[in-house]
Design a protein around this motif. Structure first.
Motif, PDB file in Angstrom:
ATOM      1  N   SER A  56     -16.630 -54.051  82.173  1.00 35.79           N
ATOM      2  CA  SER A  56     -16.686 -53.727  83.614  1.00 35.79           C
ATOM      3  C   SER A  56     -15.884 -54.799  84.660  1.00 35.79           C
ATOM      4  N   ASN A  57     -15.869 -55.900  84.053  1.00 38.80           N
ATOM      5  CA  ASN A  57     -15.099 -56.875  84.961  1.00 38.80           C
ATOM      6  C   ASN A  57     -13.540 -56.701  84.680  1.00 38.80           C
ATOM      7  N   ILE A  58     -13.148 -56.587  83.479  1.00 34.45           N
ATOM      8  CA  ILE A  58     -11.547 -56.202  83.360  1.00 34.45           C
ATOM      9  C   ILE A  58     -11.457 -54.699  84.240  1.00 34.45           C
ATOM     10  N   SER A  59     -12.210 -53.824  84.185  1.00 36.12           N
ATOM     11  CA  SER A  59     -11.763 -52.641  84.995  1.00 36.12           C
ATOM     12  C   SER A  59     -11.716 -53.131  86.409  1.00 36.12           C
ATOM     13  N   HIS A  60     -12.491 -53.840  86.800  1.00 34.58           N
ATOM     14  CA  HIS A  60     -12.564 -54.347  88.315  1.00 34.58           C
ATOM     15  C   HIS A  60     -11.291 -55.004  88.598  1.00 34.58           C
ATOM     16  N   GLU A  61     -10.961 -55.944  87.642  1.00 31.12           N
ATOM     17  CA  GLU A  61      -9.891 -56.749  87.602  1.00 31.12           C
ATOM     18  C   GLU A  61      -8.316 -55.897  87.842  1.00 31.12           C
ATOM     19  N   VAL A  62      -8.443 -55.000  87.325  1.00 27.44           N
ATOM     20  CA  VAL A  62      -7.264 -53.903  86.981  1.00 27.44           C
ATOM     21  C   VAL A  62      -7.171 -53.041  87.915  1.00 27.44           C
ATOM     22  N   LYS A  63      -8.404 -52.389  88.199  1.00 27.72           N
ATOM     23  CA  LYS A  63      -8.556 -51.295  89.431  1.00 27.72           C
ATOM     24  C   LYS A  63      -8.024 -51.516  90.662  1.00 27.72           C
ATOM     25  N   THR A  64      -8.164 -52.752  91.150  1.00 29.13           N
ATOM     26  CA  THR A  64      -7.510 -52.995  92.474  1.00 29.13           C
ATOM     27  C   THR A  64      -6.033 -52.864  92.567  1.00 29.13           C
ATOM     28  N   PRO A  65      -5.515 -53.656  91.780  1.00 34.03           N
ATOM     29  CA  PRO A  65      -3.998 -53.711  91.813  1.00 34.03           C
ATOM     30  C   PRO A  65      -3.524 -52.175  91.292  1.00 34.03           C
ATOM     31  N   LEU A  66      -4.170 -51.445  90.517  1.00 31.84           N
ATOM     32  CA  LEU A  66      -3.569 -50.061  90.297  1.00 31.84           C
ATOM     33  C   LEU A  66      -3.699 -49.401  91.463  1.00 31.84           C
ATOM     34  N   ALA A  67      -4.695 -49.431  92.274  1.00 39.74           N
ATOM     35  CA  ALA A  67      -5.089 -48.488  93.256  1.00 39.74           C
ATOM     36  C   ALA A  67      -4.069 -48.821  94.301  1.00 39.74           C
ATOM     37  N   LEU A  68      -3.617 -50.083  94.542  1.00 39.69           N
ATOM     38  CA  LEU A  68      -2.702 -50.465  95.563  1.00 39.69           C
ATOM     39  C   LEU A  68      -1.448 -49.988  95.079  1.00 39.69           C
ATOM     40  N   ILE A  69      -1.171 -50.123  93.731  1.00 33.43           N
ATOM     41  CA  ILE A  69       0.324 -49.455  93.399  1.00 33.43           C
ATOM     42  C   ILE A  69       0.457 -48.178  93.520  1.00 33.43           C
ATOM     43  N   LYS A  70      -0.726 -47.379  93.228  1.00 36.61           N
ATOM     44  CA  LYS A  70      -0.601 -46.034  93.337  1.00 36.61           C
ATOM     45  C   LYS A  70      -0.518 -45.564  94.793  1.00 36.61           C
ATOM     46  N   ALA A  71      -1.366 -46.233  95.700  1.00 36.32           N
ATOM     47  CA  ALA A  71      -1.097 -46.068  97.371  1.00 36.32           C
ATOM     48  C   ALA A  71       0.163 -46.495  97.730  1.00 36.32           C
ATOM     49  N   TYR A  72       0.790 -47.490  97.230  1.00 36.87           N
ATOM     50  CA  TYR A  72       2.093 -47.703  98.010  1.00 36.87           C
ATOM     51  C   TYR A  72       3.255 -46.911  97.427  1.00 36.87           C
ATOM     52  N   THR A  73       2.904 -46.269  96.117  1.00 36.42           N
ATOM     53  CA  THR A  73       3.868 -45.482  95.664  1.00 36.42           C
ATOM     54  C   THR A  73       3.944 -44.006  96.497  1.00 36.42           C
ATOM     55  N   LEU A  74       2.524 -43.712  96.704  1.00 36.77           N
ATOM     56  CA  LEU A  74       2.314 -42.355  97.346  1.00 36.77           C
ATOM     57  C   LEU A  74       3.174 -42.734  98.736  1.00 36.77           C
ATOM     58  N   GLY A  75       3.068 -43.784  99.212  1.00 36.16           N
ATOM     59  CA  GLY A  75       3.584 -44.061 100.770  1.00 36.16           C
ATOM     60  C   GLY A  75       5.027 -43.993 100.547  1.00 36.16           C
ATOM     61  N   MET A  76       5.658 -44.497  99.477  1.00 36.98           N
ATOM     62  CA  MET A  76       7.147 -44.363  99.308  1.00 36.98           C
ATOM     63  C   MET A  76       7.657 -42.850  99.329  1.00 36.98           C
ATOM     64  N   LYS A  77       6.858 -42.057  98.514  1.00 35.51           N
ATOM     65  CA  LYS A  77       7.139 -40.605  98.318  1.00 35.51           C
ATOM     66  C   LYS A  77       7.136 -39.919  99.659  1.00 35.51           C
ATOM     67  N   ASP A  78       6.322 -40.404 100.726  1.00 33.24           N
ATOM     68  CA  ASP A  78       5.958 -39.871 101.882  1.00 33.24           C
ATOM     69  C   ASP A  78       6.917 -40.428 102.901  1.00 33.24           C
ATOM     70  N   GLY A  79       7.780 -41.322 102.496  1.00 31.65           N
ATOM     71  CA  GLY A  79       8.524 -42.026 103.549  1.00 31.65           C
ATOM     72  C   GLY A  79       8.049 -42.942 104.453  1.00 31.65           C
ATOM     73  N   LEU A  80       7.027 -43.605 103.901  1.00 31.32           N
ATOM     74  CA  LEU A  80       6.392 -44.488 104.790  1.00 31.32           C
ATOM     75  C   LEU A  80       6.668 -45.976 104.721  1.00 31.32           C
ATOM     76  N   ASP A  81       7.619 -46.048 103.692  1.00 29.79           N
ATOM     77  CA  ASP A  81       8.056 -47.363 103.127  1.00 29.79           C
ATOM     78  C   ASP A  81       8.777 -48.227 104.517  1.00 29.79           C
ATOM     79  N   ASP A  82       8.083 -49.278 104.598  1.00 29.29           N
ATOM     80  CA  ASP A  82       8.779 -50.107 105.924  1.00 29.29           C
ATOM     81  C   ASP A  82       9.632 -51.301 105.252  1.00 29.29           C
ATOM     82  N   GLY A  83      10.006 -51.258 103.945  1.00 30.26           N
ATOM     83  CA  GLY A  83      10.642 -52.176 103.335  1.00 30.26           C
ATOM     84  C   GLY A  83       9.929 -53.233 102.525  1.00 30.26           C
TER      85      GLY A  83
END
Length: 466
Positions: free
Chosen positions: A249-276
């Protein structure tokens, strides 16, 4: 009757029947021969005494000998005529009240007597249901005839054997009763032990109360001890499973947050929302995951790899670690105080691994300290060097102090990365100290967190310390 009771009954019955069979065979076949043997031995003693006395002295003491040995004892001049000799002996025996239907001194017997040999013969008197054992001794022209009556014992023995049959039947009845009592005494506690073992197999760790004062009670104590040990092992296994679930549970919690952020920012880049800055965030979160993986690999290595144990100056290692944290202590507004009471600080260990222990301890102290001071203490206790580290902390750790050893468990509820870290530091510390044969303790009292470890002194150091 239980199966065990039936086995006891069958075996005890076999013992009774074997004893009866041996008694019957002894009475039937061996006892008559033994009786004849005893009578022959008795007459042989008398023959020996007559041989020792000589003919003249034996004739003088013949009445005493007959009375002492309780036999029929006669004498007659020895003649070579077979018929005359037999008539003389018969006449003398008749005068003693001995009438024999089958009695004759044969020519073979006379030939033996002529050579001064003792002749012993058994004359069976079937009508009288007796036998007459006679010893003939030729001594200095005189024939001594010694006779002993042997009653046939077959009829009394037959009656005795019949009586033994009744005894055997009674013994079998008694065997049944004894088998029932013995089986009850044995089977009842065994049945209780069987029920206890069945409950243990169902993970219900019960205790069996058996008081028999014998091996069964000893067996019960062993089963009870086994039950207690299994209960402890089962509880330890459950605790490990709980720890494993918590770890996952703990390792899932530790890894889940950075993975979620990576996915969110990756989708943002695909949508052209990257501000650099999106790639910087993704890189930062990737580094965070890499940091967690490195820590886990580090923990695994600390538990499995071989250690190069040698003599290490622990005081010097501590000073080296403090130099690295001097700036961090100042930035956190913390003062360092060491109470050094140790006479010997040379320990048996791996310098690199012990430096990792000190690094993790100081890192936790700087990250979690809420006061203005971090205090340390060094002293000797027997053949060990004791190092203590204390500092005040925010929050409450009652009831969860031992959980701090678990991977990814942190005492900071907010789990803010700048304060809580990964929660692997103390797990690494415990793994390293375990490899050193050292003990470690955590305590929490009145807002003060304390860590203590005991390292074995190097060979020769303990003697110097004492």
């Amino acid at each position: 009757m239980s199966r065990l009771g039936l086995k006891i009954f069958v075996r005890m019955s076999l013992v009774v029947m074997v004893v009866f069979a041996l008694t019957y065979a002894t009475n039937r076949y061996l006892l008559p021969k033994y009786m004849v043997y005893q009578h022959k031995a008795h007459l042989s003693e008398l023959v020996g005494e007559i041989e020792k006395l000589g003919a003249e002295a034996a004739l003088v003491q013949i009445e005493r000998l007959a009375h002492e040995y309780d036999v029929t004892l006669i004498h007659t001049p020895y003649v070579q005529d077979e018929n005359e000799l037999n008539e003389n002996v018969r006449y003398l025996l008749n005068r003693q009240g001995i009438t024999l239907s089958k009695f004759w001194i044969s020519s073979w017997s006379m030939e033996e007597l002529n050579h001064d040999k003792t002749v012993m013969k058994l004359y069976n008197q079937e009508k009288l249901n007796t036998s007459f054992l006679v010893a003939f001794v030729h001594k200095e022209g005189t024939l001594f005839v010694m006779g002993d009556t042997i009653a046939h014992a077959m009829d009394p023995l037959a009656m005795a054997n019949q009586f033994y049959v009744y005894i055997t039947l009674g013994g079998l009845v008694l065997t049944i009763a004894l088998s029932w009592l013995v089986a009850r005494r044995i089977v009842k506690p065994l049945a209780k032990l069987g029920d206890t073992a069945e409950q243990i197999s169902r993970l219900s760790f019960q205790q069996a109360e058996v008081k028999t004062g014998d091996e069964i009670e000893a067996l019960a104590r062993s089963i009870n001890k086994m039950s207690a040990n299994l209960e402890q092992s089962h509880q330890a296994l459950q605790d490990r499973n709980d720890n494993l679930r918590t770890f996952i549970s703990n390792i899932s919690h530790e890894v889940k947050t950075p993975l979620a952020l990576i996915k969110a920012y990756t989708l943002g880049m695909k949508d052209g929302l990257d501000d650099g800055t999106y790639l910087d965030v993704i890189e930062q979160q990737t580094d965070e995951i890499q940091h967690i993986v490195d820590k886990l690999l580090h923990l695994s290595r600390m538990q499995t790899e071989d250690y190069a144990l040698e003599q290490v100056e622990f005081r010097a290692l501590l000073q080296q670690c403090l130099m690295q944290y001097k700036l961090a202590l100042e930035q956190a507004g913390l003062a360092w105080r060491l109470q050094d009471e140790a006479e010997q600080t040379m320990v048996q260990g791996d310098a690199g691994k012990l430096l990792i222990v000190l690094d993790n301890l100081m890192s936790n102290a700087v990250s979690y300290a809420s006061g203005t001071m971090v205090a340390g203490r060094l002293y000797n206790e027997g053949s060990t060097l004791v190092f203590c580290l204390r500092n005040h902390m925010l929050g409450r750790l009652e009831g969860e102090i031992e959980k701090l050893w678990e991977p990814f468990y942190v005492g900071e509820p907010s789990r803010h990365k700048q304060r809580s870290g990964t929660g692997l530091g103390l797990s690494i510390v415990r793994a390293i100290l375990h490899k050193h044969g050292a003990s470690a303790y955590l305590t929490w009292e009145d807002g003060q967190f304390s860590f203590e470890m005991k390292l074995p002194l190097a060979d020769g150091s303990s003697d110097a310390a004492t």
